[in-house]
Design a protein around this motif. Structure first.
Motif, PDB file in Angstrom:
ATOM      1  N   LYS A 581      -4.246  -5.481   4.874  1.00 35.89           N
ATOM      2  CA  LYS A 581      -2.921  -4.552   4.508  1.00 35.89           C
ATOM      3  C   LYS A 581      -1.782  -5.100   4.614  1.00 35.89           C
ATOM      4  N   GLY A 582      -1.609  -5.768   5.926  1.00 35.28           N
ATOM      5  CA  GLY A 582      -0.347  -6.395   6.370  1.00 35.28           C
ATOM      6  C   GLY A 582      -0.048  -7.511   5.522  1.00 35.28           C
ATOM      7  N   VAL A 583      -0.804  -8.095   4.977  1.00 32.07           N
ATOM      8  CA  VAL A 583      -0.317  -9.324   4.036  1.00 32.07           C
ATOM      9  C   VAL A 583      -0.085  -8.670   2.656  1.00 32.07           C
ATOM     10  N   MET A 584      -0.786  -7.804   2.285  1.00 36.40           N
ATOM     11  CA  MET A 584      -0.742  -7.095   0.844  1.00 36.40           C
ATOM     12  C   MET A 584       0.622  -6.394   0.810  1.00 36.40           C
ATOM     13  N   PHE A 585       1.108  -5.910   1.985  1.00 35.46           N
ATOM     14  CA  PHE A 585       2.484  -5.229   2.014  1.00 35.46           C
ATOM     15  C   PHE A 585       3.428  -6.258   1.960  1.00 35.46           C
ATOM     16  N   ARG A 586       3.273  -7.331   2.541  1.00 32.53           N
ATOM     17  CA  ARG A 586       4.302  -8.500   2.439  1.00 32.53           C
ATOM     18  C   ARG A 586       4.460  -9.178   1.152  1.00 32.53           C
ATOM     19  N   ILE A 587       3.295  -8.927   0.333  1.00 31.15           N
ATOM     20  CA  ILE A 587       3.306  -9.610  -1.004  1.00 31.15           C
ATOM     21  C   ILE A 587       4.021  -8.853  -1.886  1.00 31.15           C
ATOM     22  N   LEU A 588       3.660  -7.310  -1.853  1.00 36.94           N
ATOM     23  CA  LEU A 588       3.946  -6.378  -2.786  1.00 36.94           C
ATOM     24  C   LEU A 588       5.231  -5.247  -2.298  1.00 36.94           C
ATOM     25  N   GLU A 589       6.110  -4.963  -3.199  1.00 36.86           N
ATOM     26  CA  GLU A 589       6.936  -3.956  -2.808  1.00 36.86           C
ATOM     27  C   GLU A 589       6.205  -2.642  -2.732  1.00 36.86           C
ATOM     28  N   PRO A 590       6.853  -1.326  -2.129  1.00 35.91           N
ATOM     29  CA  PRO A 590       6.178  -0.135  -2.155  1.00 35.91           C
ATOM     30  C   PRO A 590       5.692   0.161  -3.533  1.00 35.91           C
ATOM     31  N   ALA A 591       6.573   0.061  -4.483  1.00 33.40           N
ATOM     32  CA  ALA A 591       6.224   0.537  -5.699  1.00 33.40           C
ATOM     33  C   ALA A 591       4.973  -0.310  -6.460  1.00 33.40           C
ATOM     34  N   GLU A 592       4.922  -1.316  -5.898  1.00 35.80           N
ATOM     35  CA  GLU A 592       3.874  -2.092  -6.768  1.00 35.80           C
ATOM     36  C   GLU A 592       2.410  -2.262  -5.997  1.00 35.80           C
ATOM     37  N   ARG A 593       2.288  -1.469  -4.931  1.00 41.07           N
ATOM     38  CA  ARG A 593       1.156  -1.359  -4.125  1.00 41.07           C
ATOM     39  C   ARG A 593      -0.134  -0.841  -4.931  1.00 41.07           C
ATOM     40  N   TRP A 594       0.381   0.638  -5.671  1.00 34.25           N
ATOM     41  CA  TRP A 594      -0.860   1.225  -6.342  1.00 34.25           C
ATOM     42  C   TRP A 594      -0.233   2.217  -7.376  1.00 34.25           C
ATOM     43  N   PRO A 595      -0.327   1.952  -8.649  1.00 36.70           N
ATOM     44  CA  PRO A 595      -1.361   0.909  -9.066  1.00 36.70           C
ATOM     45  C   PRO A 595      -0.635  -0.596  -8.907  1.00 36.70           C
ATOM     46  N   LEU A 596      -1.553  -1.551  -8.449  1.00 32.37           N
ATOM     47  CA  LEU A 596      -1.287  -2.762  -8.231  1.00 32.37           C
ATOM     48  C   LEU A 596      -0.420  -3.411  -9.455  1.00 32.37           C
ATOM     49  N   ASN A 597       0.462  -4.287  -8.891  1.00 33.16           N
ATOM     50  CA  ASN A 597       1.237  -5.228  -9.860  1.00 33.16           C
ATOM     51  C   ASN A 597       0.337  -6.558 -10.088  1.00 33.16           C
ATOM     52  N   ASN A 623      -6.582   4.344  -3.632  1.00 28.85           N
ATOM     53  CA  ASN A 623      -5.310   3.760  -3.186  1.00 28.85           C
ATOM     54  C   ASN A 623      -5.831   2.351  -2.717  1.00 28.85           C
ATOM     55  N   LEU A 624      -4.764   1.529  -2.182  1.00 30.86           N
ATOM     56  CA  LEU A 624      -4.594   0.240  -1.875  1.00 30.86           C
ATOM     57  C   LEU A 624      -5.590   0.061  -0.746  1.00 30.86           C
ATOM     58  N   GLU A 625      -5.556   0.750   0.246  1.00 31.28           N
ATOM     59  CA  GLU A 625      -6.515   0.502   1.316  1.00 31.28           C
ATOM     60  C   GLU A 625      -8.085   0.543   1.043  1.00 31.28           C
ATOM     61  N   GLU A 626      -8.332   1.717   0.049  1.00 33.73           N
ATOM     62  CA  GLU A 626      -9.700   1.573  -0.344  1.00 33.73           C
ATOM     63  C   GLU A 626      -9.813   0.365  -1.280  1.00 33.73           C
ATOM     64  N   TYR A 627      -8.896   0.019  -2.034  1.00 34.18           N
ATOM     65  CA  TYR A 627      -9.339  -1.153  -2.929  1.00 34.18           C
ATOM     66  C   TYR A 627      -9.680  -2.404  -2.123  1.00 34.18           C
ATOM     67  N   ILE A 628      -8.980  -2.787  -1.002  1.00 38.46           N
ATOM     68  CA  ILE A 628      -8.967  -3.861  -0.170  1.00 38.46           C
ATOM     69  C   ILE A 628     -10.468  -3.668   0.283  1.00 38.46           C
ATOM     70  N   GLU A 629     -10.705  -2.589   0.748  1.00 39.41           N
ATOM     71  CA  GLU A 629     -12.238  -2.311   1.347  1.00 39.41           C
ATOM     72  C   GLU A 629     -13.305  -2.726   0.229  1.00 39.41           C
ATOM     73  N   LEU A 630     -13.064  -2.282  -1.040  1.00 41.25           N
ATOM     74  CA  LEU A 630     -14.069  -2.422  -1.992  1.00 41.25           C
ATOM     75  C   LEU A 630     -14.093  -4.095  -2.522  1.00 41.25           C
ATOM     76  N   SER A 631     -12.957  -4.682  -2.380  1.00 39.34           N
ATOM     77  CA  SER A 631     -13.107  -6.079  -2.807  1.00 39.34           C
ATOM     78  C   SER A 631     -13.656  -6.895  -1.718  1.00 39.34           C
ATOM     79  N   GLN A 632     -13.334  -6.521  -0.590  1.00 41.50           N
ATOM     80  CA  GLN A 632     -14.169  -7.403   0.449  1.00 41.50           C
ATOM     81  C   GLN A 632     -15.583  -6.761   0.565  1.00 41.50           C
ATOM     82  N   ASP A 633     -15.968  -5.687   0.237  1.00 41.79           N
ATOM     83  CA  ASP A 633     -17.352  -5.367   0.253  1.00 41.79           C
ATOM     84  C   ASP A 633     -18.190  -6.228  -0.792  1.00 41.79           C
ATOM     85  N   TYR A 634     -17.472  -6.437  -2.066  1.00 42.88           N
ATOM     86  CA  TYR A 634     -18.177  -7.069  -3.062  1.00 42.88           C
ATOM     87  C   TYR A 634     -18.284  -8.600  -2.553  1.00 42.88           C
TER      88      TYR A 634
END
Length: 812
Positions: A581-597, A623-634
């Motif tokens: 989540k910390g890396v994703m927050f650095r990469i994306l501005e708040p408005a870009e985090r969900w839906p993802l840019n 949300n982004l947190e769930e999607y991070i979890e989902l991608s890492q599960d896969y």
């Protein structure tokens, strides 16, 4: 006699996009550079100069330095100006005089400048360096041999590494200068080795040198070895070769098999009772070989990897370049390598680049082997073949003495990528070939075949013209590297360049380590089935780039006898997952985090949105947190199954496996198991378990879904990577709901020989039929297999499988 004066520090620099620097006398001793930018050396211009942070092309560097009067005392002293790393092309001037040019980013090079230096505290020497590093737009015609520092799908696409990234120095010696030392280990057995030593010298005069070479234990207590030397040299280049017997040497081992014993090597040469030059380095006594056996054109070769005369199974991962080369150091490399060791890895693949020497030093000390690629990634212009050959020799000369160096590979994925230009070329030559064929039909063979009127003869005639068309088109294809037949039969890189690079490296290596010509293409040559290098390694991406409907289970095809022979060594497999989540927050501005840019993630951070959306669609998360979890599960689940399939094939015929990718080199959304903040993704822990030296696993992975009352059955296999037999191994299993409520248990007692995999039993049970499973909704139960390993770092290894009831968790 040896003395060094570093020229690092604050230099001056100026970009030269119009290539006017030479006309404007940028190299001149009296040129005024006061209005140029200040730049730190070593460094990269995009890092050090704000105005050049997006620049690629030509940059001029200048510095002034003083040489004390006593730096050169007499005519028996020589001074070389050395550059330890410049990215990528360079041109050198000292006090306005041209010294030479150089191409290549990783090797130390230099010039003799003793007669050109101005001495005295009141006089300054002026060094000017023209540096060129371009951003190349065409992946299919590259002219800079920089590997993954350029085009790659896991490096920062917005960074250009141009600049003077390593030390610049004056090196003073006597009349004889040591250019390099070549060390080749010949291991007779564990108790006897011979070190073949070649000293490469440059002498200003004919002379007789005396000296001594010594091997002294660095990180252990043991025997030292030395030899006195008498060397007659002629003016110019010289080579002196001899052998040093070593009785009862302390061998260098990987961390999992022993200790990485290292020796400090010191070479000292004396001329006229004075030390003319000396060299210090570090090495280990080790041998790594692949004893290949040919099994015919169809089955190809059987690999048999031996490490210090013992059968060995490498397990590891790819690593990216340290893109900001000037900032790398041994501590940073060691920190990341230790995380890989903690994941039970004993080898890394330095993916299509050559890094700082500190990477090999860290691997030497920690006991981890290296599969080293040359910096060749995808497709290169024929005009650069000679440069590639030169770089192949330079690479071996630079790295060969490191005991961690085990496998050389000339070229990663020497293929072209379809683009508009390539497709248009292909269409044009298809039409041109058809025109030539029709010309032959109308004016040459057609009239001769006019009497062929029967149906059978007409069919034969058409087949002849099809063959003529194929010959014409494939001739164009071979000469011009057209997309087809480039992919399936011949291309100039794979079929011409890479075998030459293989032979160059093998000759320079003198068979001390393993060498292969290319990576990721099982077959090659003019016609693949007849190639000398018919089988190298494979890149396997079911569940990402392939097997779109079977998913990652498509990899099971390698268990079939017809495909098993392709799996000699796998050096890439895996899938992408979002970082923390910390890396994703650095990469994306708040408005870009969900839906993802997605556009930003693709353009700047190497994400592949099409595949992410296919394998783990965003609609499965809120949300982004769930999607991070989902991608890492896969990612974790995919690499779990694939690793177990490859472990099942150990030595039959699989001889090693290397995942893709170990860690990130910038804030990325890619295949890594460890993100840029060194936070492990879930797949890291999956691989850590699956790479355990004693590990039990299912032969048959759970199906995508089961219905209540279905029968689950699978054989259970156990792998042993230790070099000793295990006489009493306990494996336990349990079936549970939500990994808590136990439904059924069982166990196996077995023994297993060293370095092998074997079937130890079978698990069979009925999927529970309770009412809670009959609603048609998705439910999960878990099968856990635990291996008890009292001698391991982790005493109990729990290997858990999810069993989906009614519905599959993933869409494909």
């Amino acid at each position: 006699m040896k003395e060094i004066q570093l020229l690092n520090g604050i230099w001056k620099c100026k970009s030269d996009p119009e290539e006017l620097g030479a006309l404007n006398n940028y190299f001149g001793a009296d040129f005024n550079d006061d209005d140029w930018y200040d730049i730190k050396v070593p460094g990269h211009w995009q890092d050090e100069v704000e105005e050049l942070k997006d620049y690629s092309g030509t940059v001029w560097y200048r510095t002034k330095f003083k040489v004390p009067n006593d730096f050169l005392k007499d005519e028996n002293e020589r001074v070389r100006l050395l550059f330890k790393g410049i990215f990528y092309k360079s041109e050198y001037y000292l006090n306005g005089e041209f010294l030479g040019t150089h191409e290549g980013y990783f090797d130390t090079h230099g010039y003799e400048v003793g007669d050109m230096l101005v001495k005295g505290d009141d006089k300054a020497n002026v060094l000017a360096v023209k540096v060129i590093c371009e951003n190349e737009p065409d992946m299919n015609n590259k002219k800079q041999i920089i590997g993954t520092f350029g085009h790659w799908d896991a490096s920062d696409p917005n960074f250009n590494a141009g600049g003077i990234w390593n030390d610049v120095l004056l090196y003073k010696s006597g009349n004889a200068y040591i250019e390099r030392l070549k060390l080749i280990t010949k291991l007779k057995n564990e108790n006897m080795a011979t070190e073949k030593i070649s000293i490469f010298l440059d002498s200003a005069i004919d002379a007789e040198l005396k000296g001594k070479i010594s091997f002294t234990p660095h990180n252990f207590q043991g025997n030292s070895y030395s030899q006195d030397l008498v060397i007659k040299v002629e003016k110019g280049k010289n080579k002196h070769t001899f052998e040093l017997p070593m009785k009862n040497p302390a061998l260098w081992w990987t961390w999992d098999l022993g200790k990485p014993n290292l020796y400090d090597v010191k070479l000292e040469l004396i001329m006229n009772n004075q030390i003319t030059d000396e060299l210090k380095t570090r090495t280990g006594i080790k041998e790594f070989k692949n004893n290949r056996k040919q099994y015919g054109l169809i089955k190809g070769e059987k690999w048999n990897i031996e490490f210090n005369k013992k059968r060995f199974f490498p397990k590891g991962t790819n690593i990216p370049p340290w893109q900001h080369l000037a900032t790398g150091n041994k501590e940073k490399f060691s920190k990341r390598l230790q995380m890989l060791i903690d994941a039970n890895m004993n080898i890394i693949r330095v993916h299509a680049h050559i890094d700082r020497d500190e990477l090999h030093q860290a691997c030497d000390e920690l006991g981890i082997l290296i599969w080293q690629d040359l910096p060749l990634q995808w497709f290169y212009a024929k005009s650069k073949f000679d440069q590639a050959k030169l770089d192949a020799k330079r690479a071996v000369q630079k790295i060969q003495h490191h005991p961690s160096q085990a496998i050389w590979c000339a070229h990663n994925e020497p293929i072209k990528f379809p683009n508009a230009k390539e497709i248009l070329k292909m269409v044009f030559f298809i039409l041109l070939s058809s025109w030539f064929t029709n010309l032959i039909r109308a004016n040459l063979l057609g009239p001769l075949m006019s009497s062929w009127t029967g149906i059978g003869l007409k069919i034969v005639k058409e087949i002849i013209f099809i063959i003529i068309w194929l010959v014409i088109y494939n001739t164009f294809g071979i000469l011009l590297d057209l997309e087809i037949p480039s992919l399936i039969a011949y291309n100039s890189n794979r079929s011409n360049l890479d075998p030459q690079l293989h032979d160059i490296m093998r000759e320079e290596e003198e068979n001390q380590n393993m060498v292969i010509p290319y990576s990721g293409i099982c077959k090659g040559g003019v016609w693949p089935m007849f190639s000398t290098y018919a089988y190298t390694d494979i890149h396997a991406y079911p569940g990402w780039y392939a097997s779109y409907f079977k998913g990652y289970r498509g990899l099971k095809k390698f268990l079939k006898p017809s495909l098993r022979n392709h799996a000699r060594f796998v050096t890439e497999y895996g899938s992408q997952a979002l970082p923390s989540k910390g890396v994703m927050f650095r990469i994306l501005e708040p408005a870009e985090r969900w839906p993802l840019n997605w556009k930003k993630l693709a353009k700047k951070h190497r994400c592949q949105p099409m595949f992410c959306k296919w394998w783990f669609p965003p609609k499965m998360a809120k949300n982004l947190e769930e999607y991070i979890e989902l991608s890492q599960d896969y990612q974790a689940e995919q690499v779990h199954m694939q690793t177990e399939i490859f472990r099942r094939l150990k030595h039959n015929p699989m001889e090693g496996l290397i995942t893709f990718l170990g860690y990130d080199c910038f804030p990325a959304v890619d295949w890594s198991f460890i993100d840029i903040d060194l936070k492990p993704k879930k797949a890291y822990y999956t691989v850590q378990k699956a790479f355990e030296p004693l590990y039990a696993f299912l032969d048959k992975w759970p199906k995508k879904k089961y219905k209540p009352g279905d029968i689950f059955e699978s054989d259970v296999f156990l792998t042993n990577d230790y070099l000793e037999d295990k006489e009493a191994v306990s494996v336990q299993w349990k079936l549970s709901r939500e990994n808590k409520n136990i439904i059924r248990t069982g166990d196996f007692k077995t023994k297993i020989k060293a370095d092998m995999v074997k079937k130890i039993g079978k698990i069979e049970f009925k999927i529970p039929e309770e009412n809670l499973y009959e609603d048609g909704e998705h439910h999960e139960i878990y099968l856990s297999i635990s291996t008890l390993n009292p001698s391991g770092k982790r005493k109990v290894i729990n290997n858990t499988y999810r069993i989906d009831i009614n519905k599959y968790k993933w869409p494909h």
